[in-house]
Design a protein around this motif. Structure first.
Motif, PDB file in Angstrom:
ATOM      1  N   ARG B  69     -76.182   7.981  16.372  1.00  0.00           N
ATOM      2  CA  ARG B  69     -76.097   7.686  17.669  1.00  0.00           C
ATOM      3  C   ARG B  69     -77.614   7.061  18.334  1.00  0.00           C
ATOM      4  N   MET B  70     -78.463   7.307  17.721  1.00  0.00           N
ATOM      5  CA  MET B  70     -80.012   6.604  18.163  1.00  0.00           C
ATOM      6  C   MET B  70     -79.679   5.163  17.713  1.00  0.00           C
ATOM      7  N   ALA B  71     -79.162   4.757  16.317  1.00  0.00           N
ATOM      8  CA  ALA B  71     -79.207   3.611  15.976  1.00  0.00           C
ATOM      9  C   ALA B  71     -78.205   2.628  17.023  1.00  0.00           C
ATOM     10  N   ASP B  72     -77.216   3.226  17.489  1.00  0.00           N
ATOM     11  CA  ASP B  72     -76.402   2.534  18.540  1.00  0.00           C
ATOM     12  C   ASP B  72     -77.280   2.214  19.745  1.00  0.00           C
ATOM     13  N   VAL B  73     -77.789   3.289  20.389  1.00  0.00           N
ATOM     14  CA  VAL B  73     -78.876   2.816  21.482  1.00  0.00           C
ATOM     15  C   VAL B  73     -79.892   1.800  20.870  1.00  0.00           C
ATOM     16  N   ALA B  74     -80.507   2.197  20.032  1.00  0.00           N
ATOM     17  CA  ALA B  74     -81.575   1.064  19.573  1.00  0.00           C
ATOM     18  C   ALA B  74     -81.388  -0.073  19.589  1.00  0.00           C
ATOM     19  N   ALA B 126     -81.849  -0.968  12.712  1.00  0.00           N
ATOM     20  CA  ALA B 126     -81.178  -1.256  14.158  1.00  0.00           C
ATOM     21  C   ALA B 126     -82.563  -1.607  15.116  1.00  0.00           C
ATOM     22  N   THR B 127     -83.726  -0.658  14.902  1.00  0.00           N
ATOM     23  CA  THR B 127     -84.793  -0.902  15.565  1.00  0.00           C
ATOM     24  C   THR B 127     -85.403  -2.205  15.392  1.00  0.00           C
ATOM     25  N   HIS B 128     -85.583  -2.637  14.126  1.00  0.00           N
ATOM     26  CA  HIS B 128     -86.223  -3.557  13.480  1.00  0.00           C
ATOM     27  C   HIS B 128     -85.746  -4.810  14.003  1.00  0.00           C
ATOM     28  N   ALA B 129     -84.377  -4.952  13.998  1.00  0.00           N
ATOM     29  CA  ALA B 129     -83.390  -6.039  14.290  1.00  0.00           C
ATOM     30  C   ALA B 129     -83.714  -6.381  16.029  1.00  0.00           C
ATOM     31  N   ARG B 130     -83.797  -5.167  16.568  1.00  0.00           N
ATOM     32  CA  ARG B 130     -84.076  -5.510  18.102  1.00  0.00           C
ATOM     33  C   ARG B 130     -85.451  -5.951  18.425  1.00  0.00           C
ATOM     34  N   LEU B 131     -86.236  -5.537  17.511  1.00  0.00           N
ATOM     35  CA  LEU B 131     -87.601  -5.854  17.738  1.00  0.00           C
ATOM     36  C   LEU B 131     -87.810  -7.318  17.437  1.00  0.00           C
ATOM     37  N   THR B 146     -94.220  -7.293  13.303  1.00  0.00           N
ATOM     38  CA  THR B 146     -93.148  -6.142  13.713  1.00  0.00           C
ATOM     39  C   THR B 146     -93.094  -5.134  13.209  1.00  0.00           C
ATOM     40  N   ASP B 147     -93.527  -4.761  11.678  1.00  0.00           N
ATOM     41  CA  ASP B 147     -93.589  -3.582  11.162  1.00  0.00           C
ATOM     42  C   ASP B 147     -94.532  -2.615  11.813  1.00  0.00           C
ATOM     43  N   VAL B 148     -95.752  -2.998  12.224  1.00  0.00           N
ATOM     44  CA  VAL B 148     -96.474  -2.247  12.878  1.00  0.00           C
ATOM     45  C   VAL B 148     -95.966  -1.796  14.031  1.00  0.00           C
ATOM     46  N   LEU B 149     -95.460  -2.515  14.960  1.00  0.00           N
ATOM     47  CA  LEU B 149     -94.805  -2.152  16.328  1.00  0.00           C
ATOM     48  C   LEU B 149     -93.632  -1.342  16.088  1.00  0.00           C
ATOM     49  N   GLN B 150     -92.810  -1.346  14.808  1.00  0.00           N
ATOM     50  CA  GLN B 150     -91.875  -0.388  14.650  1.00  0.00           C
ATOM     51  C   GLN B 150     -92.569   0.966  14.138  1.00  0.00           C
ATOM     52  N   SER B 151     -93.480   0.996  13.524  1.00  0.00           N
ATOM     53  CA  SER B 151     -94.206   2.086  13.046  1.00  0.00           C
ATOM     54  C   SER B 151     -94.615   2.848  14.136  1.00  0.00           C
ATOM     55  N   TYR B 152     -95.261   1.985  15.038  1.00  0.00           N
ATOM     56  CA  TYR B 152     -95.869   2.674  16.301  1.00  0.00           C
ATOM     57  C   TYR B 152     -94.804   3.630  17.193  1.00  0.00           C
ATOM     58  N   LEU B 153     -93.720   2.619  17.162  1.00  0.00           N
ATOM     59  CA  LEU B 153     -92.689   3.383  18.148  1.00  0.00           C
ATOM     60  C   LEU B 153     -92.162   4.621  17.314  1.00  0.00           C
ATOM     61  N   ASP B 154     -92.006   4.591  16.028  1.00  0.00           N
ATOM     62  CA  ASP B 154     -91.533   5.684  15.139  1.00  0.00           C
ATOM     63  C   ASP B 154     -92.396   7.016  15.368  1.00  0.00           C
ATOM     64  N   LEU B 155     -93.782   6.524  15.294  1.00  0.00           N
ATOM     65  CA  LEU B 155     -94.893   7.515  15.735  1.00  0.00           C
ATOM     66  C   LEU B 155     -94.469   8.309  16.834  1.00  0.00           C
ATOM     67  N   VAL B 156     -94.326   7.560  17.970  1.00  0.00           N
ATOM     68  CA  VAL B 156     -94.199   7.970  19.399  1.00  0.00           C
ATOM     69  C   VAL B 156     -92.799   8.981  19.269  1.00  0.00           C
ATOM     70  N   LEU B 157     -91.881   8.379  18.700  1.00  0.00           N
ATOM     71  CA  LEU B 157     -90.812   9.277  18.975  1.00  0.00           C
ATOM     72  C   LEU B 157     -90.865  10.669  18.231  1.00  0.00           C
ATOM     73  N   ASP B 158     -91.709  10.510  16.898  1.00  0.00           N
ATOM     74  CA  ASP B 158     -91.909  11.948  16.266  1.00  0.00           C
ATOM     75  C   ASP B 158     -92.771  12.767  17.237  1.00  0.00           C
ATOM     76  N   GLY B 159     -93.587  12.125  17.804  1.00  0.00           N
ATOM     77  CA  GLY B 159     -94.480  12.856  18.864  1.00  0.00           C
ATOM     78  C   GLY B 159     -93.878  13.508  19.892  1.00  0.00           C
ATOM     79  N   LEU B 160     -92.815  12.718  20.535  1.00  0.00           N
ATOM     80  CA  LEU B 160     -91.875  13.408  21.563  1.00  0.00           C
ATOM     81  C   LEU B 160     -91.196  14.335  20.900  1.00  0.00           C
ATOM     82  N   ILE B 161     -90.605  14.364  19.814  1.00  0.00           N
ATOM     83  CA  ILE B 161     -89.837  15.515  19.218  1.00  0.00           C
ATOM     84  C   ILE B 161     -90.517  16.623  19.269  1.00  0.00           C
ATOM     85  N   THR B 162     -91.915  16.432  18.692  1.00  0.00           N
ATOM     86  CA  THR B 162     -92.689  17.469  18.462  1.00  0.00           C
ATOM     87  C   THR B 162     -93.033  18.214  19.973  1.00  0.00           C
ATOM     88  N   ARG B 163     -93.374  17.330  20.849  1.00  0.00           N
ATOM     89  CA  ARG B 163     -93.650  18.043  22.191  1.00  0.00           C
ATOM     90  C   ARG B 163     -92.525  18.681  22.696  1.00  0.00           C
TER      91      ARG B 163
END
Lengths: 188, 188
Positions: B69-74, B126-131, B146-163
């Motif tokens: 579901r996330m990949a479709d949106v991403a 999906a995230t990589h392709a869109r970036l 691009t890998d750093v941007l992706q890793s950054y966004l992944d980190l923020v997503l993990d943080g959001l889930i945790t919060r």
């Protein structure tokens, strides 16, 4: 119980906290049973719970130690440096996983959450004060409220803890933290 | 077991997954015992484990549904929109807490981690392709790999889930996500 000096008391508390931290790190929050905490500290449950009311109080005391250490760094060098220090200490990742395991408890147990938030207030205050100073000195961007910058950095710290505790690759996280640091600065 | 049509099979799997998701959300990973999963799905363990090898396989199937579901949106709207959707669905926060509870297992259980990473590859792609498309069209910054941007966004997503899973205040997270989105764009 015989009368003991403050030094002896402090030393005993140190023993308990160190043993409990190793125990939580190894077995997780639920897995750190009273028997295992006895074994890890080398002390009886009577001796342990004389100093800390229960397992929850022990866990919160350990979280408070983290917070104090982080707040010292945050006050002087900012929350991104706190994150760089977390990244540099893989030995702590087991303990970090324990911090994640209590998410559900944090959300559903009001008194636990209140105690946790009280403990983390020190880090929030240190981070907030440093952000304010950064803005006043023209180092940090001022087009976004300080609270939003703080919430952003908190979110990234939570993300970092989650990534490291889950054993996901950490190779490029230094570059990611550079990007985070830059994104709160006045200009690229 | 009688021969059943593909539709019946799909419907049965749907029943199992929906019940198991509710059960994990309510009791957590460890607390979701086989008896509780039986009760939540209304099916016997025999029926459940005919479709999914074990509890771990059930959990991974649910995580895979999230990922798809996330990949479709991403792919269409990017990972920040995935985060906005997470933020907009508080009913899922119980389930998100379960995702945190498996951090230790992810880090210490090699085969579980391999299965998890295989499931999440779709979202990463999906995230990589869109970036990459964003960079080619001049919308996203190109001074950071691009890998750093992706890793950054992944980190923020993990943080959001945790919060969110920890029940921390979410009031200013929309403004935080605006900041995150802007920090990967070509200019402020």
């Amino acid at each position: 119980m015989p009368k003991v000096s403050d030094d002896r008391l402090a030393a005993r508390r140190r023993e308990i906290l160190d043993g409990a931290r190793r125990c939580f790190a190894e077995y997780g929050y639920d897995g750190a049973t009273v028997s295992r905490i006895e074994k890890a500290t080398g002390l009886s449950r009577g001796a342990i719970f004389h100093h800390y009311k229960d397992k929850e109080a022990l866990f919160l005391a350990l979280a408070h130690e983290d917070t104090e250490r982080m707040a010292d760094v945050a006050a002087e060098q900012g929350l991104v440096q706190v994150m760089r220090n977390v990244l540099a200490n893989p030995a702590d990742f087991d303990w970090l996983a324990t911090r994640l395991e209590i998410a559900r408890k944090l959300r559903t147990d009001d008194s636990f959450r209140a105690a946790w938030l009280a403990h983390s207030a020190e880090l929030d205050a240190a981070t907030h004060a440093r952000l304010e100073r950064g803005r006043e000195s023209g180092r940090l961007r001022d087009d976004v409220p300080t609270d939003v910058l703080q919430s952003y950095l908190d979110l990234v710290l939570d993300g970092l803890i989650t990534r490291l505790a889950s054993g996901q690759p950490a190779d490029d996280l230094t570059a990611v933290l550079d990007l985070v640091e830059e994104s709160v600065r006045i200009e690229r």
